[in-house]
Scaffold this active site. Structure first.
Site, PDB file in Angstrom:
ATOM      1  N   ASP A   1       0.677  -1.166  -0.004  1.00  0.00           N
ATOM      2  CA  ASP A   1      -0.115   0.020  -0.047  1.00  0.00           C
ATOM      3  C   ASP A   1       0.951   1.190  -0.024  1.00  0.00           C
ATOM      4  O   ASP A   1       2.233   1.151  -0.195  1.00  0.00           O
ATOM      5  CB  ASP A   1      -1.007  -0.124   1.184  1.00  0.00           C
ATOM      6  CG  ASP A   1      -2.166   0.842   0.940  1.00  0.00           C
ATOM      7  OD1 ASP A   1      -2.110   1.515   0.191  1.00  0.00           O
ATOM      8  OD2 ASP A   1      -3.246   0.746   1.791  1.00  0.00           O
TER       9      ASP A   1
HETATM   10  C1  BGC Z   1      -5.242   3.032   0.548  1.00  0.00           C
HETATM   11  C2  BGC Z   1      -5.414   2.164  -0.652  1.00  0.00           C
HETATM   12  C3  BGC Z   1      -5.300   2.455  -1.989  1.00  0.00           C
HETATM   13  C4  BGC Z   1      -4.083   3.302  -2.194  1.00  0.00           C
HETATM   14  C5  BGC Z   1      -3.990   3.969  -3.655  1.00  0.00           C
HETATM   15  C6  BGC Z   1      -4.006   4.035   0.113  1.00  0.00           C
HETATM   16  O1  BGC Z   1      -3.884   4.984   1.057  1.00  0.00           O
HETATM   17  O2  BGC Z   1      -4.986   2.487   1.732  1.00  0.00           O
HETATM   18  O3  BGC Z   1      -6.795   1.613  -0.345  1.00  0.00           O
HETATM   19  O4  BGC Z   1      -5.613   1.632  -3.094  1.00  0.00           O
HETATM   20  O5  BGC Z   1      -3.979   4.397  -1.152  1.00  0.00           O
HETATM   21  O6  BGC Z   1      -4.508   5.039  -3.646  1.00  0.00           O
END
Ligand code: BGC
Length: 753
Positions: free
Chosen positions: A319
């Site tokens: 993530d």
């Molecule tokens: C979130 C994810 C998301 C990613 C991309 C992260 O901060 O936890 O769920 O897919 O950002 O935007």
């Protein structure tokens, strides 16, 4: 509500410079035959990997956000513009294999097409091997970073429809609209169960039940990855966030969870296991920690459990910035370099870095120093190229209008919103309104598009009103269209109770649109589930006039309504229903639509009493002390209708169970009221006694059906031994013989199995 700037949370660590490498343009010769129809076999992928340099391979494992490669943010203002020099540096010189996200704002169709074409021009025509880039986006309720996309209710509302087919339809429309722009990777669905309502991402879940999350998550994945006319997966879906992200002990985002193995396997793992079994192409890792171990650094969770035990063959992506956080926040690594070593060792295939080349440079160093083997890199690159191949990217990586068969989108969105609306209370049949009442309406959500949509809408937090298309109606607009005798009370008028009283005095019915300002992730952390005090006060003032109060709730998570519930004649939960939400609520208020939504979670009465529907017996009332611990505001599965359903004749045919491990449960359901409707049949089972304390009940099947007034329908469900098993003392599923109770509505029957 806190105010914040996205730039602060996602600030660029401007470090994306690099040294141009020699550009090899002659790429395409390499694997003509292996690339027939754009599909590459694992053998041809391995051959290709054999010809890639270490930098090219590590580049494939690098995912950058588009922001540091952009010149102009874009809409609303001037069109989005990529910085072509920086983009070239990323793709041609640094071999970056994946890009994601937007520069804070949604893009228009032509901006997306231009961007994706420019990216693929570089990747396909100007790199040595011509490997296309996989672009990822959070299309979590429709392709929400595309200005013209069809948006849907957030997942919690989709779950409230209890309609698997609708979840699939929304997934199909989303995938096709996304693919038509050349975006081939969707970071959705969230497979985490929503059992901690304080958590700021509760609305992204399919609710608190593990079976429901499994069924709905799987419907979404299947629809998104279903083959397009050319036979390739429409987009790659993402199971996220592996594993246990939704259960932070404190309720705050990305804070520690303590989840024993048995609980993990009973309540958390099944939706992910199902997703893997059906071939989900990617998984995103939980940013938090479980039992003191950040998941990004856990070889046990990512390699032993996810890759080896569950057999996941797709891409594991980190993530956002989570490698750096092993060092800066979790403190299990004493340097960024050590953090990179830990995540690669744990099993990740791609790093959502996302701003710079630090991961890329450090990983190359680690391989050159012999700390990480090149074989380990090859394994990840194989997985990445395999997914690109399954998406048909080698055949066609460009935007393609033909892929957009999303024309039915708006009607699916309306149906989903209508079916999600959950009627929680309807005293003396105050709803539907007849239209002859004089209606006053107001509240913070009444004239708002953001309350209707929630976060992940045109921007990350969804709070920039000016980014919403003009054409989306607010609740105010639809109330004024839908009723002739209505007056609107602007939200700031609640500050003057005398004025509120005076306005309410003239009304028969006051409709208050209450709820919660959208937020997500860290900015959505809250201290308590209580509804804002000024909203409670407004409801109190309104009822002093004697008008009947109808409350409509637009919210991210269940906010405590204990104080106003007795004051309201009717309560509607609208969740975050999307662009058709205002219409849907008015349809329910005036009776055009007979409500059929049901709670996919237990609606708590007290912030400090969060007990899911499948509680253990020891959590129940203690008669001696006169406590009633199981006392939610509304139970899981609750939802009223304007008609009445009667259940009878529950039967369990378990005759062949000992031999086949299968049994049949059936029930007759009748629409005994005077309106057509849609009912949700919910089948629960209870294991009466077991070696691991049994739950009071567990949802095993559900089905939504149309029932015309007067109609009777027999519904049959098949269950297997696996449905009646639980994670036993050895942490594997066991079935224990004994008494089982089968429950549908108020009918129940106990049999010995
Ligand atoms: C979130 C994810 C998301 C990613 C991309 C992260 O901060 O936890 O769920 O897919 O950002 O935007």
């Amino acid at each position: 509500m806190k105010t914040f700037s996205i730039d602060i949370f996602r600030s660029i660590k401007a470090k994306y410079f690099g040294h141009p490498l020699l550009l090899f343009v002659s790429a395409m010769l390499l694997f003509g035959a292996g690339r027939a129809n754009g599909q590459l076999s694992d053998t041809s992928i391995s051959e290709l990997i054999g010809q890639m340099s270490l930098a090219e391979k590590v580049g494939q494992m690098t995912q950058l956000t588009i922001q540091p490669l952009s010149a102009v943010k874009g809409f609303p203002g001037s069109p989005f513009q990529v910085d072509s020099k920086l983009l070239r540096e990323a793709i041609v010189n640094r071999h970056v294999g994946s890009l994601l996200n937007v520069y804070d704002m949604a893009l228009t169709t032509s901006e997306w097409e231009k961007l994706i074409n420019e990216i693929q021009d570089l990747a396909v025509n100007e790199t040595r091997h011509g490997i296309p880039v996989i672009y990822g986006i959070d299309a979590v309720h429709g392709n929400n970073y595309h200005v013209e996309a069809t948006l849907f209710p957030q997942s919690i509302g989709m779950a409230a429809t209890w309609n698997e087919g609708l979840v699939a339809e929304a997934g199909r429309v989303t995938a096709q609209e996304t693919r038509s722009l050349g975006i081939t990777w969707n970071f959705s669905p969230v497979l985490d169960v929503g059992r901690q309502p304080l958590w700021s991402r509760f609305f992204e879940t399919f609710g608190e039940d593990v079976y429901m999350a499994t069924v709905l998550g799987s419907a979404s994945i299947e629809a998104q990855q279903s083959p397009n006319s050319d036979g390739y997966a429409t987009v790659a879906a993402t199971g996220k966030h592996f594993l246990g992200y939704s259960l932070p002990l404190s309720g705050k985002d990305r804070t520690p969870a303590w989840i024993p193995d048995r609980m993990l396997r009973e309540y958390i793992l099944p939706p992910f296991q199902k997703a893997i079994d059906q071939g989900v192409l990617t998984m995103m890792v939980n940013s938090g920690e479980i039992n003191g171990e950040p998941v990004h650094a856990s070889h046990r969770i990512l390699t032993e459990l996810l890759k080896e035990e569950l057999g996941f063959e797709g891409i594991i992506v980190t993530d956002w910035e989570d490698i750096a956080k092993l060092y800066s926040s979790h403190r299990v690594a004493d340097s960024f370099k050590e953090a990179v070593r830990q995540v690669v060792d744990a099993g990740i295939d791609m790093a959502m870095v996302p701003y710079d080349y630090t991961f890329t440079d450090v990983l190359i160093e680690l391989v050159e120093e012999g700390v990480i083997s090149e074989n380990r890199i090859d394994e990840s690159v194989l997985r990445i190229l395999r997914v690109k191949s399954k998406l048909g990217l080698f055949a066609d990586s460009r935007p393609r209008k033909a892929a957009n068969k999303g024309a039915s989108g708006p009607s699916v969105s309306l149906q989903a919103a209508q079916e999600s609306i959950t009627l929680l209370k309807n005293e003396n049949g105050v709803l539907p309104l007849t239209g002859s009442e004089s209606i006053l309406f107001g509240g913070p959500a009444a004239d708002s598009k953001t309350f209707l949509h929630g976060s992940w809408t045109y921007t990350w937090q969804g709070m920039e009103r000016e980014t919403y298309p003009e054409s989306i109606p607010t609740f105010k607009q639809k109330m004024e269209d839908g009723f002739s005798n209505v007056a609107y009370m602007a939200w700031d008028e609640h500050l003057d109770p005398d004025k509120v009283r005076a306005l309410s005095n003239r009304a028969d019915v006051v409709v208050l649109a209450l709820g919660e300002v959208p937020s997500v992730e860290k900015p959505g952390d809250i201290e308590s589930l209580e509804l804002a005090a000024d909203q409670v006060e407004l409801a109190r003032t309104v009822v002093e006039s004697g008008a009947r109060l109808v409350v409509v709730l637009f919210q991210n998570r269940p906010r405590i309504i204990r104080q106003i519930e007795p004051l309201a004649a009717a309560i509607i939960l609208a969740y975050q229903p999307g662009p058709a939400g205002a219409q849907a609520v008015v349809d329910v208020l005036n009776g055009t639509v007979n409500p059929s939504g049901h709670l996919p979670f237990t609606y708590p009465r007290y912030s400090g009493s969060i007990v899911p529907y499948d509680y253990k017996w020891s959590e129940q009332a203690d008669i001696l002390f006169g406590q009633d611990a199981i006392n939610p505001q509304y139970p899981f599965g609750w939802g009223l209708s304007y008609t009445r359903y009667e259940y009878s004749n529950l039967r369990v045919n378990a005759g062949a169970f000992a031999k086949t491990g299968k049994l049949e449960v059936s029930v007759d359901v009748m629409n005994a009221g005077d309106r057509d409707g849609m009912d949700v049949i919910q089948l629960y089972t209870r294991d009466e006694y077991a070696s691991i304390t049994p739950s009071n009940r567990r949802l095993r099947r559900f089905r939504k059906i149309n029932l015309a007034k007067g109609e009777v329908s027999t519904q049959i469900f098949e269950l297997t031994k696996a449905d009646l098993s639980f994670i036993g003392k050895a942490n594997v599923p066991v079935f224990e013989e004994g008494a089982f109770t089968f429950i549908i509505d108020e009918q129940s029957i106990t049999v010995d199995l």
